[in-house]
Design a protein around this motif. Structure first.
Motif, PDB file in Angstrom:
ATOM      1  N   PHE A  57       8.149   8.906  11.414  1.00  0.00           N
ATOM      2  CA  PHE A  57       7.959   9.700  10.187  1.00  0.00           C
ATOM      3  C   PHE A  57       7.659  11.154  10.540  1.00  0.00           C
ATOM      4  CE2 PHE A  57       5.828  11.425   6.570  1.00  0.00           C
ATOM      5  CZ  PHE A  57       6.253  10.716   5.469  1.00  0.00           C
ATOM      6  N   GLY A  76       1.146   9.633  -4.948  1.00  0.00           N
ATOM      7  CA  GLY A  76       1.512  10.984  -4.533  1.00  0.00           C
ATOM      8  C   GLY A  76       2.332  11.694  -5.595  1.00  0.00           C
ATOM      9  N   VAL A  77       3.304  10.966  -6.166  1.00  0.00           N
ATOM     10  CA  VAL A  77       4.124  11.576  -7.214  1.00  0.00           C
ATOM     11  C   VAL A  77       3.246  11.990  -8.392  1.00  0.00           C
ATOM     12  CG1 VAL A  77       5.929  11.126  -8.915  1.00  0.00           C
ATOM     13  CG2 VAL A  77       6.225  10.376  -6.559  1.00  0.00           C
ATOM     14  N   ALA A  89       5.170  17.316   5.645  1.00  0.00           N
ATOM     15  CA  ALA A  89       4.290  16.176   5.914  1.00  0.00           C
ATOM     16  C   ALA A  89       3.745  16.304   7.322  1.00  0.00           C
ATOM     17  CB  ALA A  89       5.054  14.876   5.758  1.00  0.00           C
ATOM     18  N   LEU A 145      -3.067   5.029   7.392  1.00  0.00           N
ATOM     19  CA  LEU A 145      -2.211   6.121   7.861  1.00  0.00           C
ATOM     20  C   LEU A 145      -0.860   6.110   7.142  1.00  0.00           C
ATOM     21  CD1 LEU A 145      -2.410   8.403   9.736  1.00  0.00           C
ATOM     22  CD2 LEU A 145      -1.662   6.950  11.615  1.00  0.00           C
ATOM     23  N   ILE A 146      -0.299   4.898   7.040  1.00  0.00           N
ATOM     24  CA  ILE A 146       0.979   4.775   6.325  1.00  0.00           C
ATOM     25  C   ILE A 146       0.806   5.214   4.872  1.00  0.00           C
ATOM     26  CG2 ILE A 146       2.669   3.111   5.453  1.00  0.00           C
ATOM     27  CD1 ILE A 146       2.145   1.526   8.063  1.00  0.00           C
ATOM     28  N   GLY A 147      -0.322   4.795   4.290  1.00  0.00           N
ATOM     29  CA  GLY A 147      -0.606   5.189   2.906  1.00  0.00           C
ATOM     30  C   GLY A 147      -0.663   6.701   2.775  1.00  0.00           C
ATOM     31  N   PHE A 200       6.558   3.513  12.980  1.00  0.00           N
ATOM     32  CA  PHE A 200       6.787   4.124  11.676  1.00  0.00           C
ATOM     33  C   PHE A 200       6.123   5.500  11.593  1.00  0.00           C
ATOM     34  CE2 PHE A 200       5.265   4.963   7.347  1.00  0.00           C
ATOM     35  CZ  PHE A 200       6.490   5.090   6.718  1.00  0.00           C
ATOM     36  N   VAL A 247      11.490  16.343   3.062  1.00  0.00           N
ATOM     37  CA  VAL A 247      11.460  15.185   2.162  1.00  0.00           C
ATOM     38  C   VAL A 247      12.571  14.204   2.531  1.00  0.00           C
ATOM     39  CG1 VAL A 247      11.934  14.490  -0.208  1.00  0.00           C
ATOM     40  CG2 VAL A 247      10.340  16.347   0.232  1.00  0.00           C
ATOM     41  N   ALA A 268       0.883   4.183  -2.666  1.00  0.00           N
ATOM     42  CA  ALA A 268       0.570   5.544  -2.235  1.00  0.00           C
ATOM     43  C   ALA A 268       1.674   6.507  -2.645  1.00  0.00           C
ATOM     44  CB  ALA A 268       0.385   5.580  -0.714  1.00  0.00           C
ATOM     45  N   LEU A 269       2.907   6.018  -2.561  1.00  0.00           N
ATOM     46  CA  LEU A 269       4.029   6.881  -2.958  1.00  0.00           C
ATOM     47  C   LEU A 269       3.910   7.253  -4.440  1.00  0.00           C
ATOM     48  CD1 LEU A 269       6.758   7.950  -1.763  1.00  0.00           C
ATOM     49  CD2 LEU A 269       7.841   6.031  -2.912  1.00  0.00           C
ATOM     50  N   ALA A 282      -2.595   0.834   8.043  1.00  0.00           N
ATOM     51  CA  ALA A 282      -2.249   0.819   6.625  1.00  0.00           C
ATOM     52  C   ALA A 282      -2.689   2.111   5.964  1.00  0.00           C
ATOM     53  CB  ALA A 282      -2.898  -0.388   5.947  1.00  0.00           C
ATOM     54  N   LEU A 309       0.691   8.947   4.697  1.00  0.00           N
ATOM     55  CA  LEU A 309       2.025   9.534   4.893  1.00  0.00           C
ATOM     56  C   LEU A 309       2.888   9.391   3.636  1.00  0.00           C
ATOM     57  CD1 LEU A 309       2.951   8.531   8.553  1.00  0.00           C
ATOM     58  CD2 LEU A 309       2.286  10.755   7.666  1.00  0.00           C
ATOM     59  N   THR A 310       2.910   8.196   3.078  1.00  0.00           N
ATOM     60  CA  THR A 310       3.742   7.986   1.900  1.00  0.00           C
ATOM     61  C   THR A 310       3.199   8.770   0.703  1.00  0.00           C
ATOM     62  OG1 THR A 310       2.548   5.928   1.610  1.00  0.00           O
ATOM     63  CG2 THR A 310       4.761   5.787   2.525  1.00  0.00           C
ATOM     64  N   LEU A 311       1.856   8.879   0.648  1.00  0.00           N
ATOM     65  CA  LEU A 311       1.265   9.702  -0.407  1.00  0.00           C
ATOM     66  C   LEU A 311       1.766  11.135  -0.298  1.00  0.00           C
ATOM     67  CD1 LEU A 311      -1.467   9.411  -2.459  1.00  0.00           C
ATOM     68  CD2 LEU A 311      -2.194  11.163  -0.865  1.00  0.00           C
ATOM     69  N   ILE A 350       0.833  -1.202   0.000  1.00  0.00           N
ATOM     70  CA  ILE A 350       0.000   0.000   0.000  1.00  0.00           C
ATOM     71  C   ILE A 350       0.865   1.248   0.000  1.00  0.00           C
ATOM     72  CG2 ILE A 350      -1.601   1.348   1.406  1.00  0.00           C
ATOM     73  CD1 ILE A 350      -2.824  -1.319   2.298  1.00  0.00           C
ATOM     74  N   LEU A 375       4.485  12.062   1.106  1.00  0.00           N
ATOM     75  CA  LEU A 375       5.907  12.071   0.767  1.00  0.00           C
ATOM     76  C   LEU A 375       6.096  12.152  -0.751  1.00  0.00           C
ATOM     77  CD1 LEU A 375       8.900  11.783   1.349  1.00  0.00           C
ATOM     78  CD2 LEU A 375       8.597   9.320   1.491  1.00  0.00           C
ATOM     79  N   GLY A 376       5.348  11.284  -1.459  1.00  0.00           N
ATOM     80  CA  GLY A 376       5.446  11.301  -2.920  1.00  0.00           C
ATOM     81  C   GLY A 376       5.066  12.658  -3.482  1.00  0.00           C
ATOM     82  N   PHE A 377       3.980  13.186  -2.932  1.00  0.00           N
ATOM     83  CA  PHE A 377       3.515  14.491  -3.372  1.00  0.00           C
ATOM     84  C   PHE A 377       4.610  15.546  -3.166  1.00  0.00           C
ATOM     85  CE2 PHE A 377       0.963  18.383  -2.813  1.00  0.00           C
ATOM     86  CZ  PHE A 377       0.210  18.321  -3.978  1.00  0.00           C
ATOM     87  N   ALA A 378       5.195  15.529  -1.943  1.00  0.00           N
ATOM     88  CA  ALA A 378       6.237  16.512  -1.622  1.00  0.00           C
ATOM     89  C   ALA A 378       7.439  16.347  -2.547  1.00  0.00           C
ATOM     90  CB  ALA A 378       6.671  16.357  -0.165  1.00  0.00           C
ATOM     91  N   ILE A 379       7.806  15.074  -2.813  1.00  0.00           N
ATOM     92  CA  ILE A 379       8.946  14.837  -3.708  1.00  0.00           C
ATOM     93  C   ILE A 379       8.673  15.443  -5.087  1.00  0.00           C
ATOM     94  CG2 ILE A 379      10.195  13.055  -4.971  1.00  0.00           C
ATOM     95  CD1 ILE A 379      10.013  11.302  -2.502  1.00  0.00           C
ATOM     96  N   ALA A 380       7.456  15.157  -5.603  1.00  0.00           N
ATOM     97  CA  ALA A 380       7.115  15.662  -6.934  1.00  0.00           C
ATOM     98  C   ALA A 380       7.141  17.191  -6.952  1.00  0.00           C
ATOM     99  CB  ALA A 380       5.739  15.147  -7.355  1.00  0.00           C
TER     100      ALA A 380
END
Lengths: 110, 240
Positions: free
Chosen positions: A61, A10-11, B2, B24-26, A57, A33, A6-7, B22, B28-30, A2, B32-37
């Motif tokens: 984070f 997000g991108v 984040a 929450l982790i999703g 985690f 980041v 999600a990563l 799951a 957070l990583t979302l 997941i 992260l991806g958003f911030a990276i982009a």
């Protein structure tokens, strides 16, 4: 699983929405980041070690991001912002390397 | 950043429930991806300065200012150089013009260059053949005295070394044989030349006494096309 999806999502979202970074956030976003990446690598390592805990985690984070931003903010206020951001990036980079090495050992047994 | 809002889920579900954690982790990583982009895009904007700190910007500004000052100084120097060179060029051009003009004037005076200008045409007739070289030299002398700047006698350009010989209607000027009537062209002030030739007791009277006639035509344009060559001096050197 997941998390990976999600990563990627997000991108994709970031590329589609094309938001502009607010000026006050500009110095913190790259550090945040990197800090979040550190947490993610730590999470992956814990998962491979079989000791992954969602709570740990999530907390690591968020605290990583907040502490990194706080350090940069303090540095800016003290006039050593660029040096402190460099320090944060170096420390986090070392941690990411360590975690990446552990992950590598798990995946490739080498 | 984040940053996380407190979860609405009760604590029990929040981190220990498999779905809640799951999600929450999703999230957070979302983020992260958003911030990276977002960060990648902000960095690749090409506007490298917008992400820099105040200190760095001040340093860059100082550098640029110093560079601009240096370049401005260079511009001033080069402009001065340009002005200097232009001055030198002007001066040498003026000198060359002056030298050319002087050479032309000297050429006309020496008879090495064709000349044109207002002047007179003098026709001397000598039916009795009584005029000798000296009389005709008097004509030339009179013209010179009246300010004639270039003189052509018959087919000979008169110069500083011209010689007049002979008598009895057969004249030799600079080695050329001339016969009456003699035509003399002179460039100068026509009125003055005319007056000088016709002065009472002057050359006109001498010619008349010898049975000839001296007629002066005042002309607006006299063309003297005959030139003479000037020998290079063998002994004389300029001394300063």
């Amino acid at each position: 699983m997941i998390a990976g999806l999600a990563l990627v999502a997000g991108v994709v979202l970031g590329l589609i929405l094309r938001p502009t970074v607010p000026t006050w956030l500009e110095p913190y976003l790259p550090i945040a980041v990197v800090a979040a990446l550190d947490a993610v690598f730590g999470g992956i390592r814990a998962r491979l070690d079989g000791i992954f805990d969602a709570k740990v985690f999530v907390v690591s984070f968020i605290s990583n991001v907040l502490v990194a931003a706080l350090i940069v903010f303090l540095g800016d206020k003290l006039g050593v912002g660029s040096q402190l951001s460099t320090a944060v990036v170096v420390v986090l980079g070392i941690r990411i390397f360590g975690n990446a090495a552990a992950i590598r050992r798990h995946l490739f047994r080498a | 950043m984040a940053h996380e809002r407190p979860s609405p889920y009760p604590r029990k579900h929040r981190l220990h429930g498999p779905h809640g954690s799951a999600a929450l982790i999703g999230v957070l990583t979302l983020l992260l991806g958003f911030a990276i982009a977002v960060q990648l895009r902000a960095n690749s904007n090409g506007d490298a300065l917008s992400g820099l700190r105040e200190d760095d910007l001040i340093g860059i500004l100082d550098n640029q200012n110093a560079r601009a000052d240096g370049l401005r100084q260079q511009i001033t120097d080069l402009q001065n150089n340009l002005a200097d060179l232009r001055n030198t060029g002007d001066r040498s051009a003026a000198a060359r013009r002056q030298a050319t003009q002087q050479a032309e004037e000297l050429g006309i005076l020496l008879g090495t260059l064709p000349a044109t200008g207002p002047g007179v045409r003098v026709v001397v007739t000598d039916p009795g053949g009584k005029l000798n070289g000296e009389d005709l030299l008097d004509v030339v002398e009179e013209l010179r005295g009246a300010g004639a700047e270039a003189i052509q006698f018959g087919t000979v350009r008169v110069g500083t070394s011209s010689s007049f010989e002979g008598a009895g209607g057969a004249l030799t000027v600079d080695g050329s044989h001339l016969r009456a009537p003699y035509t003399v062209l002179a460039i100068g002030d026509a009125k003055t030349l005319d007056t000088a030739l016709n002065i009472p007791g002057g050359v006109a009277a001498t010619v008349r006494a010898a049975g000839g006639a001296l007629v002066v035509h005042e002309l607006k344009t006299v063309r003297i096309t005959v030139t003479r060559s000037v020998a290079r001096p063998a002994y004389v050197k300029p001394s300063h």
